[in-house]
Motif scaffolding. Sequence first.
Motif, PDB file in Angstrom:
ATOM      1  N   TYR A 106     168.485  75.966  64.371  1.00 28.80           N
ATOM      2  CA  TYR A 106     169.839  75.998  64.933  1.00 28.80           C
ATOM      3  C   TYR A 106     169.946  77.117  65.958  1.00 28.80           C
ATOM      4  O   TYR A 106     169.649  78.272  65.668  1.00 28.80           O
ATOM      5  N   THR A 158     175.565  68.938  66.543  1.00 34.42           N
ATOM      6  CA  THR A 158     174.995  68.821  65.199  1.00 34.42           C
ATOM      7  C   THR A 158     173.918  67.743  65.151  1.00 34.42           C
ATOM      8  O   THR A 158     173.364  67.476  64.099  1.00 34.42           O
ATOM      9  N   GLU A 159     173.691  67.104  66.289  1.00 34.99           N
ATOM     10  CA  GLU A 159     172.609  66.131  66.430  1.00 34.99           C
ATOM     11  C   GLU A 159     171.809  66.504  67.668  1.00 34.99           C
ATOM     12  O   GLU A 159     172.390  66.759  68.717  1.00 34.99           O
ATOM     13  N   TYR A 198     170.422  71.256  68.144  1.00 35.65           N
ATOM     14  CA  TYR A 198     171.343  71.841  67.184  1.00 35.65           C
ATOM     15  C   TYR A 198     171.852  73.208  67.639  1.00 35.65           C
ATOM     16  O   TYR A 198     171.070  74.091  67.954  1.00 35.65           O
ATOM     17  N   LEU A 204     169.751  74.418  58.558  1.00 35.43           N
ATOM     18  CA  LEU A 204     168.766  74.265  59.630  1.00 35.43           C
ATOM     19  C   LEU A 204     167.976  75.538  59.930  1.00 35.43           C
ATOM     20  O   LEU A 204     166.919  75.481  60.543  1.00 35.43           O
TER      21      LEU A 204
END
Length: 86
Positions: A19, A29-30, A33, A15
């Motif tokens: 992230y 993680t969804e 992030y 990412l």
Amino acid sequence: MKKHKEDQNQVIERLGNTYYNKDFIFAKTERQYGYPIVIKNCQNRMASLLAISGLNKELTPHSLYVASCRGWCITRTNHGQARSYR
């Protein structure tokens, strides 16, 4: 924990700047992030992992200082003092 960290590092690498990397142990993680997960989810997961591992059930994500030295698990108390458990 090592496997979890390896998986997390792969997500961070994939990412990139998307992230939010502030070294949270359990991060989303969804959507959003990298931000910390809902505290109740973290508490439930921590309780499960402590039960499986046989560690002190009073440990929290904030008190746990992950280190290993010849089979000893070192934790930090809320006052910053180190305690060792075998």
